[in-house]
Write a protein that holds these residues in place. Structure first.
Motif, PDB file in Angstrom:
ATOM      1  N   ARG A  20     -16.269  13.437  -0.320  1.00 29.51           N
ATOM      2  CA  ARG A  20     -16.519  12.059   0.100  1.00 29.51           C
ATOM      3  C   ARG A  20     -15.254  11.217  -0.087  1.00 29.51           C
ATOM      4  N   VAL A  21     -15.171  10.110   0.622  1.00 24.95           N
ATOM      5  CA  VAL A  21     -14.123   9.127   0.369  1.00 24.95           C
ATOM      6  C   VAL A  21     -14.640   8.184  -0.715  1.00 24.95           C
ATOM      7  N   VAL A  22     -13.795   7.884  -1.703  1.00 24.91           N
ATOM      8  CA  VAL A  22     -14.204   7.063  -2.842  1.00 24.91           C
ATOM      9  C   VAL A  22     -13.253   5.877  -2.981  1.00 24.91           C
ATOM     10  N   GLY A  23     -13.819   4.714  -3.200  1.00 23.92           N
ATOM     11  CA  GLY A  23     -13.020   3.531  -3.506  1.00 23.92           C
ATOM     12  C   GLY A  23     -13.181   3.169  -4.966  1.00 23.92           C
ATOM     13  N   TYR A  24     -12.073   3.114  -5.691  1.00 24.32           N
ATOM     14  CA  TYR A  24     -12.104   2.700  -7.096  1.00 24.32           C
ATOM     15  C   TYR A  24     -11.389   1.355  -7.174  1.00 24.32           C
ATOM     16  N   PHE A  30      -4.570  -1.658  -9.590  1.00 25.55           N
ATOM     17  CA  PHE A  30      -4.615  -1.436  -8.147  1.00 25.55           C
ATOM     18  C   PHE A  30      -6.043  -1.285  -7.617  1.00 25.55           C
ATOM     19  N   ASP A  31      -6.163  -1.461  -6.306  1.00 23.43           N
ATOM     20  CA  ASP A  31      -7.281  -0.900  -5.562  1.00 23.43           C
ATOM     21  C   ASP A  31      -6.861   0.519  -5.180  1.00 23.43           C
ATOM     22  N   ILE A  32      -7.789   1.475  -5.303  1.00 18.35           N
ATOM     23  CA  ILE A  32      -7.449   2.882  -5.058  1.00 18.35           C
ATOM     24  C   ILE A  32      -8.504   3.509  -4.156  1.00 18.35           C
ATOM     25  N   ARG A  33      -8.031   4.206  -3.128  1.00 19.39           N
ATOM     26  CA  ARG A  33      -8.911   4.955  -2.239  1.00 19.39           C
ATOM     27  C   ARG A  33      -8.551   6.436  -2.340  1.00 19.39           C
ATOM     28  N   MET A  34      -9.553   7.266  -2.653  1.00 18.85           N
ATOM     29  CA  MET A  34      -9.331   8.699  -2.853  1.00 18.85           C
ATOM     30  C   MET A  34     -10.090   9.514  -1.820  1.00 18.85           C
ATOM     31  N   MET A  75       0.847  -1.192   0.000  1.00 18.36           N
ATOM     32  CA  MET A  75       0.000   0.000   0.000  1.00 18.36           C
ATOM     33  C   MET A  75       0.884   1.243   0.000  1.00 18.36           C
ATOM     34  N   GLN A  76       0.529   2.208  -0.870  1.00 20.34           N
ATOM     35  CA  GLN A  76       1.317   3.434  -0.967  1.00 20.34           C
ATOM     36  C   GLN A  76       0.388   4.629  -0.944  1.00 20.34           C
ATOM     37  N   SER A  77       0.635   5.550  -0.011  1.00 17.75           N
ATOM     38  CA  SER A  77      -0.161   6.758   0.118  1.00 17.75           C
ATOM     39  C   SER A  77       0.559   7.925  -0.555  1.00 17.75           C
ATOM     40  N   LEU A  78      -0.193   8.699  -1.355  1.00 15.59           N
ATOM     41  CA  LEU A  78       0.371   9.835  -2.072  1.00 15.59           C
ATOM     42  C   LEU A  78      -0.508  11.063  -1.855  1.00 15.59           C
ATOM     43  N   SER A  79       0.081  12.241  -2.010  1.00 20.24           N
ATOM     44  CA  SER A  79      -0.687  13.478  -1.950  1.00 20.24           C
ATOM     45  C   SER A  79      -1.535  13.620  -3.210  1.00 20.24           C
ATOM     46  N   LEU A  80      -2.752  14.137  -3.030  1.00 19.26           N
ATOM     47  CA  LEU A  80      -3.707  14.301  -4.123  1.00 19.26           C
ATOM     48  C   LEU A  80      -4.185  15.739  -4.147  1.00 19.26           C
ATOM     49  N   LYS A  81      -4.172  16.353  -5.345  1.00 17.15           N
ATOM     50  CA  LYS A  81      -4.619  17.733  -5.515  1.00 17.15           C
ATOM     51  C   LYS A  81      -5.764  17.784  -6.529  1.00 17.15           C
ATOM     52  N   PHE A  82      -6.677  18.734  -6.303  1.00 19.01           N
ATOM     53  CA  PHE A  82      -7.782  18.956  -7.236  1.00 19.01           C
ATOM     54  C   PHE A  82      -7.701  20.410  -7.669  1.00 19.01           C
ATOM     55  N   GLU A  83      -7.091  20.649  -8.833  1.00 14.51           N
ATOM     56  CA  GLU A  83      -6.866  22.011  -9.308  1.00 14.51           C
ATOM     57  C   GLU A  83      -7.198  22.126 -10.794  1.00 14.51           C
ATOM     58  N   THR A  84      -7.659  23.299 -11.197  1.00 10.46           N
ATOM     59  CA  THR A  84      -8.061  23.607 -12.584  1.00 10.46           C
ATOM     60  C   THR A  84      -8.980  22.523 -13.158  1.00 10.46           C
ATOM     61  N   GLU A 123      -5.448  13.010  -0.160  1.00  8.91           N
ATOM     62  CA  GLU A 123      -4.724  11.733  -0.128  1.00  8.91           C
ATOM     63  C   GLU A 123      -5.328  10.731  -1.101  1.00  8.91           C
ATOM     64  N   VAL A 124      -4.453   9.977  -1.773  1.00  5.05           N
ATOM     65  CA  VAL A 124      -4.863   8.831  -2.583  1.00  5.05           C
ATOM     66  C   VAL A 124      -3.969   7.654  -2.220  1.00  5.05           C
ATOM     67  N   VAL A 125      -4.574   6.479  -2.080  1.00  3.00           N
ATOM     68  CA  VAL A 125      -3.842   5.271  -1.701  1.00  3.00           C
ATOM     69  C   VAL A 125      -3.934   4.253  -2.830  1.00  3.00           C
ATOM     70  N   PHE A 126      -2.788   3.730  -3.252  1.00  5.31           N
ATOM     71  CA  PHE A 126      -2.708   2.654  -4.237  1.00  5.31           C
ATOM     72  C   PHE A 126      -2.317   1.371  -3.512  1.00  5.31           C
ATOM     73  N   SER A 127      -2.990   0.277  -3.815  1.00  5.97           N
ATOM     74  CA  SER A 127      -2.668  -0.985  -3.160  1.00  5.97           C
ATOM     75  C   SER A 127      -2.854  -2.164  -4.105  1.00  5.97           C
ATOM     76  N   LEU A 128      -1.847  -3.054  -4.114  1.00  3.48           N
ATOM     77  CA  LEU A 128      -1.984  -4.305  -4.861  1.00  3.48           C
ATOM     78  C   LEU A 128      -2.859  -5.289  -4.096  1.00  3.48           C
ATOM     79  N   ASP A 129      -3.052  -5.044  -2.783  1.00  2.00           N
ATOM     80  CA  ASP A 129      -3.978  -5.831  -1.974  1.00  2.00           C
ATOM     81  C   ASP A 129      -5.345  -5.159  -1.985  1.00  2.00           C
ATOM     82  N   ASP A 130      -6.370  -5.878  -1.530  1.00  3.03           N
ATOM     83  CA  ASP A 130      -7.716  -5.327  -1.504  1.00  3.03           C
ATOM     84  C   ASP A 130      -7.845  -4.242  -0.441  1.00  3.03           C
ATOM     85  N   LEU A 131      -8.512  -3.142  -0.801  1.00  2.00           N
ATOM     86  CA  LEU A 131      -8.861  -2.084   0.136  1.00  2.00           C
ATOM     87  C   LEU A 131     -10.370  -2.105   0.369  1.00  2.00           C
ATOM     88  N   SER A 132     -10.807  -1.395   1.393  1.00  2.00           N
ATOM     89  CA  SER A 132     -12.239  -1.302   1.660  1.00  2.00           C
ATOM     90  C   SER A 132     -12.622   0.147   1.947  1.00  2.00           C
TER      91      SER A 132
END
Length: 227
Positions: free
Chosen positions: A209-213, A79-83, A1-10, A89-98
């Protein structure tokens, strides 16, 4: 699991990886950028320099924001992705997220996710495109909804275009929302027909909202809106 910074701009989503910003775009089948290789949650990817004639410099120009490239579904769908845009924050994971929330079934066409949207009592299939700053509805009834002004958008291989937008009341997974929707040029609308879709749901459904993709499981989880 890897957590990264997420921005919403333009009007677009950007994640920060190794000190540079990438546009996060589920609506593009191919990633591209000025960085040849990247690693996400231990998985390495080789990135082409362009897609359909668009490179990082042109992407930055069209988006009005400097970016090193675009992450498309060829990378994202591994990946499983949580935004969480509000927390940046956005999280990428090769394992299942919830994620707790409403589960929306997803199908795919060329790696691009499709979901069902209810408008005016009818159900339509639409692409889910986190790279789209507004949504799109290719239907004759679009003009009957409240006008919301013109906007300039772009697409790889086509370039920039202008569209008149309207505010549509709709439901996704039983959740009521109002989205600003435009109409696509005929050339781009042909791509919708190939996927059996009538439009595009853009990234406006994500903030608040928190979103799971979870593309590997064919599922989008929409957390409940923050109060």
């Amino acid at each position: 699991m890897q957590s990264l910074s997420l921005k919403f701009e333009t009007g677009h989503l950007y994640l920060i990886l190794d000190g540079v910003e990438w546009m996060f775009d589920t609506g593009s089948p191919t990633s591209f950028g000025a960085v040849e290789k990247l690693v996400l949650d231990g998985e390495a990817f080789t990135i082409p320099t362009s897609y359909m004639g668009m490179d990082a410099a042109q992407l930055s120009d069209f988006a009005g924001h400097p970016t090193v490239g675009l992450l498309g579904s060829d990378v994202i769908n591994r990946f499983d992705i949580r935004m969480d845009i509000d927390s940046g924050e956005v999280v990428f994971s090769l394992d299942d997220l919830s994620v707790e929330g409403t589960a929306i079934p997803l199908k795919q066409f060329m790696g691009i996710p499709l979901l069902e949207v209810e408008i005016g009592g009818s159900t339509y299939r639409m692409f889910f495109d986190t790279g789209a700053q507004v949504s799109y509805f290719q239907h004759g009834s679009l003009q009957s909804f409240p006008a919301a002004g013109a906007i300039s958008d772009f697409y790889p291989g086509y370039g920039q275009f202008d569209t008149e937008t309207h505010m549509l009341d709709l439901e996704i997974g039983g959740q009521a929302m109002t989205l600003r929707c435009g109409g696509l040029p005929k050339m781009l609308a042909a791509g919708l027909v190939m996927g059996g879709a009538k439009g595009i749901v853009g990234n406006a459904i994500l903030p608040g909202r928190v979103v799971g993709y979870f593309p590997r499981r064919g599922e989008l989880i929409l957390g409940h809106k923050s109060s």
